[in-house]
Design a protein around this motif. Sequence first.
Motif, PDB file in Angstrom:
ATOM      1  N   SER A   1       2.107   7.941  -6.365  1.00 10.03           N
ATOM      2  CA  SER A   1       0.679   8.416  -5.967  1.00 10.03           C
ATOM      3  C   SER A   1       0.364   9.775  -6.596  1.00 10.03           C
ATOM      4  O   SER A   1       1.155  10.505  -7.144  1.00 10.03           O
ATOM      5  CB  SER A   1       0.240   8.163  -4.612  1.00 10.03           C
ATOM      6  OG  SER A   1       1.382   9.219  -3.774  1.00 10.03           O
TER       7      SER A   1
ATOM      8  N   HIS B   1      -2.140  13.374  -6.035  1.00 13.54           N
ATOM      9  CA  HIS B   1      -2.929  14.432  -5.268  1.00 13.54           C
ATOM     10  C   HIS B   1      -3.570  15.437  -6.069  1.00 13.54           C
ATOM     11  O   HIS B   1      -3.087  16.478  -6.556  1.00 13.54           O
ATOM     12  CB  HIS B   1      -2.059  15.084  -4.329  1.00 13.54           C
ATOM     13  CG  HIS B   1      -1.294  14.123  -3.052  1.00 13.54           C
ATOM     14  ND1 HIS B   1      -1.761  13.650  -2.199  1.00 13.54           N
ATOM     15  CD2 HIS B   1       0.240  13.671  -3.418  1.00 13.54           C
ATOM     16  CE1 HIS B   1      -0.890  12.810  -1.632  1.00 13.54           C
ATOM     17  NE2 HIS B   1       0.192  12.879  -2.228  1.00 13.54           N
TER      18      HIS B   1
ATOM     19  N   ILE C   1      -6.250  18.286  -7.177  1.00 13.15           N
ATOM     20  CA  ILE C   1      -6.639  19.811  -6.504  1.00 13.15           C
ATOM     21  C   ILE C   1      -7.157  20.624  -7.490  1.00 13.15           C
ATOM     22  O   ILE C   1      -6.561  20.964  -8.586  1.00 13.15           O
ATOM     23  CB  ILE C   1      -5.593  20.310  -5.727  1.00 13.15           C
ATOM     24  CG1 ILE C   1      -4.630  19.376  -4.666  1.00 13.15           C
ATOM     25  CG2 ILE C   1      -6.026  21.682  -4.971  1.00 13.15           C
ATOM     26  CD1 ILE C   1      -3.766  19.940  -3.930  1.00 13.15           C
TER      27      ILE C   1
ATOM     28  N   ARG D   1      -6.440  23.398   0.329  1.00 11.90           N
ATOM     29  CA  ARG D   1      -5.577  22.313   0.046  1.00 11.90           C
ATOM     30  C   ARG D   1      -4.468  22.519  -0.857  1.00 11.90           C
ATOM     31  O   ARG D   1      -3.345  22.135  -0.627  1.00 11.90           O
ATOM     32  CB  ARG D   1      -6.407  21.215  -0.922  1.00 11.90           C
ATOM     33  CG  ARG D   1      -7.391  20.474   0.159  1.00 11.90           C
ATOM     34  CD  ARG D   1      -8.150  19.222  -0.704  1.00 11.90           C
ATOM     35  NE  ARG D   1      -7.077  18.329  -0.969  1.00 11.90           N
ATOM     36  CZ  ARG D   1      -7.090  17.684  -2.144  1.00 11.90           C
ATOM     37  NH1 ARG D   1      -7.965  17.495  -2.944  1.00 11.90           N
ATOM     38  NH2 ARG D   1      -6.067  16.675  -2.450  1.00 11.90           N
TER      39      ARG D   1
ATOM     40  N   PHE E   1      -0.384  22.119   0.380  1.00 10.88           N
ATOM     41  CA  PHE E   1       0.395  21.257  -0.622  1.00 10.88           C
ATOM     42  C   PHE E   1       1.647  22.241  -0.852  1.00 10.88           C
ATOM     43  O   PHE E   1       2.848  21.508  -0.938  1.00 10.88           O
ATOM     44  CB  PHE E   1      -0.315  21.315  -2.112  1.00 10.88           C
ATOM     45  CG  PHE E   1       0.819  20.904  -3.250  1.00 10.88           C
ATOM     46  CD1 PHE E   1       1.129  19.825  -3.502  1.00 10.88           C
ATOM     47  CD2 PHE E   1       1.044  21.911  -4.226  1.00 10.88           C
ATOM     48  CE1 PHE E   1       2.013  19.307  -4.518  1.00 10.88           C
ATOM     49  CE2 PHE E   1       1.929  21.758  -5.245  1.00 10.88           C
ATOM     50  CZ  PHE E   1       2.392  20.510  -5.319  1.00 10.88           C
TER      51      PHE E   1
ATOM     52  N   LYS F   1       4.802  21.440   1.585  1.00 19.02           N
ATOM     53  CA  LYS F   1       5.264  20.009   1.412  1.00 19.02           C
ATOM     54  C   LYS F   1       6.458  19.998   0.636  1.00 19.02           C
ATOM     55  O   LYS F   1       6.542  20.772  -0.532  1.00 19.02           O
ATOM     56  CB  LYS F   1       4.196  18.970   0.768  1.00 19.02           C
ATOM     57  CG  LYS F   1       3.137  18.804   2.034  1.00 19.02           C
ATOM     58  CD  LYS F   1       2.063  17.633   1.469  1.00 19.02           C
ATOM     59  CE  LYS F   1       0.890  17.729   2.280  1.00 19.02           C
ATOM     60  NZ  LYS F   1      -0.194  16.562   2.148  1.00 19.02           N
TER      61      LYS F   1
END
Length: 483
Positions: free
Chosen positions: A375, A377, A379, A387, A391, A394
């Motif tokens: 997937s 993400h 930004i 955000r 990130f 993680k």
Amino acid sequence: MNTTATRYDAAFYVQALDRFVATGECAETDTEPLYAYLLSVMNDSMVKVQVLSDELCARIFYDTMIQFIQLNLDKEKYNFRKSQSERNEMKLVLEWSIAKRKDGWQALLQQISDKYRKYGFDSRFYRSHFGTEGGHADDEVWEKMVDDWEGAFQLKMHEEKEKEIAFRKDALERRLRSNLKDIPEYVRQNRVDKDEFFQTWGMMSGLWNTVDFERIRKIVRIQRSCPEIVKVARKMGRMADDEGREQIRVAEGNVYKMEHSSKCDILGISTGNDLNALLPIELAHSADSELEDLFVYKYLTRKLQTFRYKSEIMQPARRIETKPARPKGPMIVCLDTSGSMAGKPEKIAHSLLIRLLEIADRQRRNCFLIAFSVSIHPIDVRKERARLLEFFSKTACGDTDATRMLEATFRLLKGGREYMNADVLWISDFKIPHSSPAFMEEIRRCREAGTHFYGLQIGITDNEWTPFFDRIYRAGYIPSRNY
């Protein structure tokens, strides 16, 4: 309906700050609450001296104010969304039938008056006018009532915005004074390199604490033992050649891409509002005075019958011009977050991303991150700092598939002027299976159109992607130590 309150978008405040930091110039005052407060801070003589005399203070001031502006704009946007139902109600009231006006004007006036009497909505005139025989049928007065309603609504929003700013400004001013005093002192005492400071501070969203600063600084210092990070960062963006000029592509509207002019390009029938693709029957309606209103309605609602072409996907037109080179091109960064990147590769990747972010901030360049495993993400790193910070907390995990990442990249490159001239950078160990032949061909077409594809390969492995890139830099693992 007229809008009586002034509203500015985020870009307006950014431009005002850019001008002030560069020259010290700013207006004296304004009627819009947030801008008026920003001007009051910028016109403070002590702030102006610090900002104009110290590069560190200028950056600290800029980022602290940007964080405050964004907080207030987010709150304003939230309040505006909450009030959207009332704005829709104003539009619906304008469409009331005469019969509905007759039955409902008294309750409507009472509702508006109860809420907006203190904001200047005077219901007495409208009560007397609508109370006369047929008064409610006067379209001009009815529209004036709705205009006054919206005017009072805007005044209420204006007052709420002033209250929000007043609620936050004391805390901001304390933080700004503290930042302008404490941060330069900390930098001097700890002999923090200026470039390291700017990169580390850029990740902190204007919020200072030494623990987070030193944690991020450790990631930044990886660049000392991995020079490829600096090389890649310098390469990104359309840079000038030795003579200071280069060929760059400039958007000039839109074009259809035809494979061959002799072939029929019609694929079928669709609906929309492209006047260049109308069916003959729609052209006839547009020329008929009795059907003109219907034609306009179908145009506005995108329901006109149009030919559908094989080439109907609009592409930004590009033409080559020799112009003074602008070392401020946008960047699209595709960062591999699959499990094989965990550990040291992830730290190297984050260090490069931090450096690119600092460049984007300093040079006001657009920078878009697409973090991907299977997937994605996406930004916008300058607009979505919260955000981005989330990130960074993680850990890399999962398998790797470039399909969705490539789809997102192509959408950005073809979506308009903002990223049309972007350079694309992949940060990965390149243990990525090839995508479909159609995607690989699309990479080739983008490169032919002027897009540069660069890569930073972290670690040593066979790389089947090399022929599809302008250049891939390689970084081995840095010496083992704790970061």
